[in-house]
Design a protein around this motif. Structure first.
Motif: not given
Length: 486
Positions: A58-59, A368-371, A377-382
């Motif tokens: 998914r990422a 929000q910038d990624l969105k 959807d394909d970047t996982l932020v931790i």
């Protein structure tokens, strides 16, 4: 009729044997220690290149925001209103249950409970409670998965950070970013696959030492180690051509060095030599790509304002968060950002507002910038630290201030994007934020889940090293946590 060289090899002497055979044992050892690259040099049939995912992930990118020192969960995201009536009362033995303490507080005569001095508010449709020090994160809780039930095995910083990054408390293993680089390969041949930035906190009262061991490739091939970008001056040393040396001359020099290295690699099969060849070439290509990537003049005024006034200041957390978005936009697989000074043994009230101000707006802006760009959807932020903090105060306790010691039993992390279950609060701790009462998430399970989102079965994602199939999650049980996934 044999030529002279063939005759010499047939009538081999002691000196010839020692000169030609001196690297055999070393090469064999490298095959064991360095894995597939050395094995291929010795004629093995191991496939070249990245192993690739086991199934569609998914990422495809990860941005990992590590808060060095351990943020106090009960002061940020794990609200404990019942503690208001426990002010300055001792932590009950029935809660502590003889659990290990650090030497910094184990000798205390008392363990006085210190309720958070900050107000909390329920936010979004998820009803997540968020501290008043995080007004921007309050606005984006429905895009975030909060894990309140993280737990770790380490109680001191160095082993705890190492465990969180590499899956083992002993240094020398590959970190999560190196595994992602090794497994998935590059999306942009002109940029590193794995980049590390160490952000400069506003408050520098008690910073923890961190080093390149945290972004090491360990026993993976060396090219999968993180490339550290500097936060002042040129992002990478010697990225620009020296005065008086035109690009064509550097290209000619690099070609000559490359041929020499190739001769050495063909002869000895040293995987470090192959790494050096690849890294020299990448460094040359980065001379054009890195300056463009780090030049924020192409960003709109609205984007800069979204990340905050500090976004244009190199080395700040806001600046590194914005650069992280630019990196994944250009194909960097894994971006690791470290933000220091979360080790609040004392002066929580004096330091926590600065820490939150550093990260609150940039974290919300990054999501929000990624969105907005269709990249979440394909970047996982931790986001998270290496452990949590204690509900009791270390040292003195006053109505205005308190300190908190290390606490591995429970802490809060959050994730966004990459197929995780947004707008969800997973796990639960007791009224003291001291023990987990529902849905624990050990570090190994978190690692297994992150690898799952990248398309890897953590049990099968291995590399041969010292005769074993080594993996990020180690030999102890680990599992993907379905409740974290959309």
């Amino acid at each position: 009729m044999m030529d002279a060289h063939s005759q010499l090899r047939t009538e081999i002497g002691r000196r010839y044997f020692l000169s030609q055979g001196k690297h055999l044992l070393g090469a064999s050892a490298l095959a064991t220690l360095a894995g597939p690259l050395a094995g291929r040099a010795l004629g093995s049939s191991a496939p070249a290149g990245a192993p690739g995912p086991h199934f569609p992930g998914r990422a495809k990118n990860v941005i990992y925001l590590h808060m060095v020192g351990g943020p106090p969960q009960m002061d940020l995201y794990d609200y404990k209103p019942a503690m208001g009536g426990w002010y300055d009362k001792d932590l009950p033995d029935s809660v502590r249950m003889g659990q290990r303490l650090t030497t910094m507080s184990s000798g205390q005569a008392r363990f006085p409970i210190a309720p958070s001095k900050y107000r909390f508010e329920r936010c979004g449709e998820s009803g997540m409670t968020v501290c008043e020090l995080l007004p921007h994160m309050k606005q984006t809780v429905d895009d975030v998965l909060f894990i309140r039930s993280m737990q770790t095995e380490a109680i001191n910083h160095e082993p705890a950070i190492t465990f969180m990054q590499t899956g083992n408390q002993v240094a020398g293993r590959p970190c999560l970013g190196a595994w992602a680089s090794y497994g998935l390969g590059s999306l942009n041949d002109n940029l590193p696959t794995f980049v590390v930035m160490v952000a400069r906190p506003t408050n520098r009262e008690q910073e923890q030492a961190i080093s390149g061991r945290l972004w090491s490739s360990g026993y993976l091939p060396g090219q999968h180690a993180g490339v550290s970008l500097r936060t002042a001056g040129d992002p990478i040393l010697y990225i620009n051509d020296p005065p008086g040396v035109p690009r064509a001359v550097r290209r000619t020099t690099l070609d000559a060095v490359g041929r020499l290295n190739q001769l050495g690699y063909d002869r000895l099969g040293d995987p470090q030599t192959e790494t050096r060849i690849k890294q020299y070439e990448l460094a040359f290509r980065m001379q054009a790509s890195v300056p463009e990537m780090t030049d924020l003049r192409t960003e709109s005024a609205a984007t800069l304002a979204m990340y905050g006034d500090a976004a244009a200041d190199p080395g700040t957390f806001a600046n590194t968060a914005l650069l992280a978005r630019r990196m994944v936009e250009r194909g960097v697989r894994f971006v690791q950002i470290y933000h220091n000074n979360w080790d609040t043994h004392a002066n929580v009230a004096g330091r926590l507002p600065d820490q939150c101000k550093d990260v609150d707006q940039p974290c919300a802006a990054l999501i929000q910038d990624l969105k907005q760009r269709g990249m979440l959807d394909d970047t996982l932020v931790i986001w998270g630290g290496e452990f949590g903090r204690t509900i009791y105060s270390q040292g003195g306790l006053s109505a205005q201030n308190y300190g908190r010691d290390h606490h591995p039993r429970c802490f809060t992390m959050w994730m966004a994007g990459g197929g995780v279950k947004a707008g969800t609060v997973y796990g639960e701790t007791d009224d003291f934020s001291y023990n987990i009462v529902k849905d624990p998430v050990p570090v190994r399970d978190l690692h297994a889940t992150v690898l799952n989102q990248l398309g890897f079965d953590h049990e099968r994602f291995t590399i041969k090293h010292q005769g074993l199939d080594q993996k990020l999650t180690g030999v102890l049980p680990a599992k993907v946590v379905p409740g974290l996934l959309a």
